[in-house]
Write an enzyme that holds these catalytic residues in place. Structure first.
Site, PDB file in Angstrom:
ATOM      1  N   VAL A 282       0.867  -1.172   0.000  1.00 49.07           N
ATOM      2  CA  VAL A 282       0.000   0.000   0.000  1.00 49.07           C
ATOM      3  C   VAL A 282       0.907   1.226   0.000  1.00 49.07           C
ATOM      4  O   VAL A 282       1.594   1.504   0.981  1.00 49.07           O
ATOM      5  CB  VAL A 282      -0.929   0.017   1.232  1.00 49.07           C
ATOM      6  CG1 VAL A 282      -1.881   1.207   1.157  1.00 49.07           C
ATOM      7  CG2 VAL A 282      -1.718  -1.289   1.325  1.00 49.07           C
TER       8      VAL A 282
ATOM      9  N   VAL B 141       1.662   5.392  -1.708  1.00 48.87           N
ATOM     10  CA  VAL B 141       1.185   6.585  -2.399  1.00 48.87           C
ATOM     11  C   VAL B 141       2.398   7.418  -2.795  1.00 48.87           C
ATOM     12  O   VAL B 141       3.292   7.658  -1.969  1.00 48.87           O
ATOM     13  CB  VAL B 141       0.241   7.418  -1.502  1.00 48.87           C
ATOM     14  CG1 VAL B 141      -0.245   8.663  -2.244  1.00 48.87           C
ATOM     15  CG2 VAL B 141      -0.947   6.581  -1.038  1.00 48.87           C
TER      16      VAL B 141
ATOM     17  N   ARG C  31      -1.893  12.715   1.397  1.00 49.28           N
ATOM     18  CA  ARG C  31      -2.874  13.512   2.127  1.00 49.28           C
ATOM     19  C   ARG C  31      -4.095  13.863   1.276  1.00 49.28           C
ATOM     20  O   ARG C  31      -4.695  14.914   1.437  1.00 49.28           O
ATOM     21  CB  ARG C  31      -2.245  14.810   2.668  1.00 49.28           C
ATOM     22  CG  ARG C  31      -1.013  14.584   3.549  1.00 49.28           C
ATOM     23  CD  ARG C  31      -1.382  13.914   4.866  1.00 49.28           C
ATOM     24  NE  ARG C  31      -0.243  13.851   5.770  1.00 49.28           N
ATOM     25  CZ  ARG C  31       0.545  12.786   5.929  1.00 49.28           C
ATOM     26  NH1 ARG C  31       0.294  11.686   5.208  1.00 49.28           N
ATOM     27  NH2 ARG C  31       1.535  12.787   6.794  1.00 49.28           N
ATOM     28  N   ARG C  32      -4.456  12.977   0.380  1.00 49.67           N
ATOM     29  CA  ARG C  32      -5.645  13.198  -0.445  1.00 49.67           C
ATOM     30  C   ARG C  32      -6.666  12.070  -0.302  1.00 49.67           C
ATOM     31  O   ARG C  32      -7.588  11.969  -1.103  1.00 49.67           O
ATOM     32  CB  ARG C  32      -5.245  13.366  -1.912  1.00 49.67           C
ATOM     33  CG  ARG C  32      -4.265  14.529  -2.123  1.00 49.67           C
ATOM     34  CD  ARG C  32      -3.932  14.751  -3.572  1.00 49.67           C
ATOM     35  NE  ARG C  32      -2.857  15.734  -3.722  1.00 49.67           N
ATOM     36  CZ  ARG C  32      -2.417  16.192  -4.895  1.00 49.67           C
ATOM     37  NH1 ARG C  32      -2.960  15.753  -6.020  1.00 49.67           N
ATOM     38  NH2 ARG C  32      -1.439  17.071  -4.942  1.00 49.67           N
ATOM     39  N   GLY C  33      -6.461  11.204   0.685  1.00 45.05           N
ATOM     40  CA  GLY C  33      -7.424  10.133   0.935  1.00 45.05           C
ATOM     41  C   GLY C  33      -7.263   8.908   0.068  1.00 45.05           C
ATOM     42  O   GLY C  33      -8.146   8.042   0.058  1.00 45.05           O
TER      43      GLY C  33
ATOM     44  N   GLU D  75       4.600   1.266   9.497  1.00 48.15           N
ATOM     45  CA  GLU D  75       4.349   2.225  10.566  1.00 48.15           C
ATOM     46  C   GLU D  75       3.101   1.798  11.329  1.00 48.15           C
ATOM     47  O   GLU D  75       2.012   1.731  10.751  1.00 48.15           O
ATOM     48  CB  GLU D  75       4.174   3.628   9.996  1.00 48.15           C
ATOM     49  CG  GLU D  75       5.396   4.135   9.244  1.00 48.15           C
ATOM     50  CD  GLU D  75       5.163   5.469   8.586  1.00 48.15           C
ATOM     51  OE1 GLU D  75       5.440   6.496   9.223  1.00 48.15           O
ATOM     52  OE2 GLU D  75       4.697   5.470   7.429  1.00 48.15           O
TER      53      GLU D  75
ATOM     54  N   TYR E  41      -2.932   1.713  10.335  1.00 49.18           N
ATOM     55  CA  TYR E  41      -4.083   0.918   9.942  1.00 49.18           C
ATOM     56  C   TYR E  41      -5.163   0.770  11.009  1.00 49.18           C
ATOM     57  O   TYR E  41      -6.224   0.216  10.731  1.00 49.18           O
ATOM     58  CB  TYR E  41      -3.616  -0.458   9.446  1.00 49.18           C
ATOM     59  CG  TYR E  41      -2.880  -0.352   8.128  1.00 49.18           C
ATOM     60  CD1 TYR E  41      -3.578  -0.233   6.934  1.00 49.18           C
ATOM     61  CD2 TYR E  41      -1.495  -0.318   8.076  1.00 49.18           C
ATOM     62  CE1 TYR E  41      -2.921  -0.108   5.727  1.00 49.18           C
ATOM     63  CE2 TYR E  41      -0.824  -0.187   6.872  1.00 49.18           C
ATOM     64  CZ  TYR E  41      -1.540  -0.077   5.701  1.00 49.18           C
ATOM     65  OH  TYR E  41      -0.880   0.059   4.499  1.00 49.18           O
TER      66      TYR E  41
ATOM     67  N   PHE F 289       4.323 -10.175   2.904  1.00 47.68           N
ATOM     68  CA  PHE F 289       3.485  -9.962   1.720  1.00 47.68           C
ATOM     69  C   PHE F 289       3.038  -8.514   1.646  1.00 47.68           C
ATOM     70  O   PHE F 289       3.247  -7.747   2.581  1.00 47.68           O
ATOM     71  CB  PHE F 289       2.270 -10.891   1.720  1.00 47.68           C
ATOM     72  CG  PHE F 289       1.496 -10.928   3.002  1.00 47.68           C
ATOM     73  CD1 PHE F 289       0.532  -9.965   3.281  1.00 47.68           C
ATOM     74  CD2 PHE F 289       1.753 -11.905   3.958  1.00 47.68           C
ATOM     75  CE1 PHE F 289      -0.186 -10.003   4.469  1.00 47.68           C
ATOM     76  CE2 PHE F 289       1.046 -11.951   5.147  1.00 47.68           C
ATOM     77  CZ  PHE F 289       0.082 -11.004   5.402  1.00 47.68           C
TER      78      PHE F 289
END
Length: 440
Positions: free
Chosen positions: A111, A113, A119-121, A149, A153, A440
């Site tokens: 996961v 970005v 910071r855009r969802g 981190e 989650y 994974f």
């Protein structure tokens, strides 16, 4: 954001929702607006985003081949803008041991970005879409992930479901207090690839020992053997020690490497252990004795061992091994009723739980769980609640590693019927503790 470079962390999971997936209510014109979400085409689409998100370290062709072999495009998602991929989430269909036996779970990894799109969802929307697709398709009822981190989650309903302990055993603390008789066992050291059959045989035999262990096919086994030179940090190649009985049968194995080091003209090589699995206590003790007695070795360390690793009981001086506990696997119920019915319980349990779940609202409400060592059922109910908690706290105990009593004392679980908290906690706990050796 899970890291592809951390053996205890991995990124993303999910089921692809396709390029025609509608923008969910509340996102049009707001956070994540202007982005297209679709299923991934292939592993190569992830490369540029992961390179930027993880500090500008491009993946080698060898790593891309290994990661691509386990990649499942139809279960993975990307967010795009202007035709460019800017966020990723990888999904995996896994078989994981839960309390009671193996069950299908959805693994989430990678996961990530790209920095200019943070910071855009996007992360929230990728996770939401993955979980929603699993729910709508009645796919795996449990989702699991590793997290680089730990604070990320929980807001998505994932709870810390397992812990690991890191150890570093100095030369003066190698003695065993006692232990099983290991006579008749012999070891052989060589390449993990050459020992592939023995490793697979032993690992498969150990799957039922702990919740959290994931079944590995050939592609996942190649991932376990991955030995990128750029990740060795000055150490030698990955080695495999196989312990065998008198008849030549493989009883256990260890994956490890050595990094050259000298102190005052004497060798004090650092020995780093990646995996140790054994069919029985004697083989386990034999492997650790052999690792601690390796020629040239100074400190013998392992970054991630089960929190209740037998090694800590075998060492005469466990304090000097400086055991350090940290979080490992995170879990959450995708469909609460099916998730709680997919496992067994250590003691009879009958409890009504009031659950809050903002990410998966279909889980919100009151649920009656009744079960024990032979299985369980979980259904909606209008009865008065015995406990109140969120999806995060439920995820923390889903694999049997968390404590509802601890969470209650922290004010995260509310006891509404006297005695319900301790009884439910005893039922959810599993011995031995959960542990996941697969990144994974």
């Amino acid at each position: 954001m899970g890291s592809p470079r951390d053996s205890g962390a991995g990124p993303g999971t999910g089921t692809g929702t396709g390029s025609g997936a509608r923008v969910p209510p509340g996102l049009a014109g707001g956070r994540a607006a202007g982005y297209e979400f679709r299923a991934a085409a292939d592993w190569a689409e992830f490369g540029a985003v992961l390179d930027l998100a993880y500090g500008g370290y491009p993946h080698s062709a060898a790593h891309s081949a290994v990661a691509g072999a386990v990649f499942e495009p139809k279960r993975s998602l990307v967010a795009c803008r202007g035709g460019r991929v800017c966020a990723t989430l990888a999904g995996y269909a896994l078989e994981m041991t839960l309390p009671g036996g193996p069950a299908p779970v959805a693994g989430i990894g990678y996961v990530a970005v790209a920095p200019q799109h943070r910071r855009r969802g996007l992360m929230r929307e990728l996770v939401r879409r993955a979980l929603t697709a699993l729910h709508e398709e009645r796919a795996e009822p449990v989702a699991v992930l590793h997290s680089t981190e730990p604070g990320i989650y929980g807001r998505f309903g994932f709870g810390p479901a397992s812990q690991v302990v890191g150890v570093s055993v100095p030369p003066e603390a190698r003695g065993f207090a006692a232990g099983p008789e290991t006579g008749g066992l012999v070891s052989d050291v060589g390449s993990p690839v050459d020992a592939r059959a023995a490793v697979a045989e032993v690992y498969d035999a150990c799957l039922a020992q702990r919740p959290g262990l994931v079944r590995r096919d050939d592609a996942w086994l190649r991932r376990a053997f991955e030995d990128r030179p750029e990740e060795r940090h000055g150490a030698g190649r990955l080695l495999c020690m196989v312990a065998s009985g008198a008849g030549g049968d493989a009883r256990g194995y260890a994956l490890y490497r050595l990094r050259a080091n000298w102190e005052r003209c004497a060798p004090r090589y650092a020995l780093s252990v990646r995996e140790v699995f054994a069919r029985d206590p004697a083989a386990y003790a034999f492997l650790w004795r052999s690792l601690l007695d390796t020629d040239l070795a100074g400190a013998v360390g392992a970054a991630a061992r089960p929190v209740d690793d037998p090694l800590l009981a075998l060492l005469d001086d466990p304090r000097s091994a400086a055991p350090t506990v940290r979080d490992q696997l995170y879990a959450r119920a995708v469909d609460l009723d099916r998730a709680l019915a997919a496992r067994t319980y250590s003691a009879p349990v009958e409890v009504v739980m009031e659950v809050r779940d903002a990410m998966c609202p279909w889980n919100a409400g009151r649920w009656r769980l009744a079960g024990g060592v032979d299985g369980a059922v979980c259904v909606r109910t209008g009865a008065a609640a015995d406990l109140a908690l969120t999806a995060r706290e439920l995820g923390a105990v889903l694999l049997g590693g968390g404590s509802l009593v601890q969470l209650g004392h922290a004010g995260l679980v509310t006891e509404l019927r006297p005695g319900a908290l301790r009884a439910a906690s005893a039922a959810f706990r599993h011995d031995p503790a959960p542990f996941c050796s697969v990144a994974f």
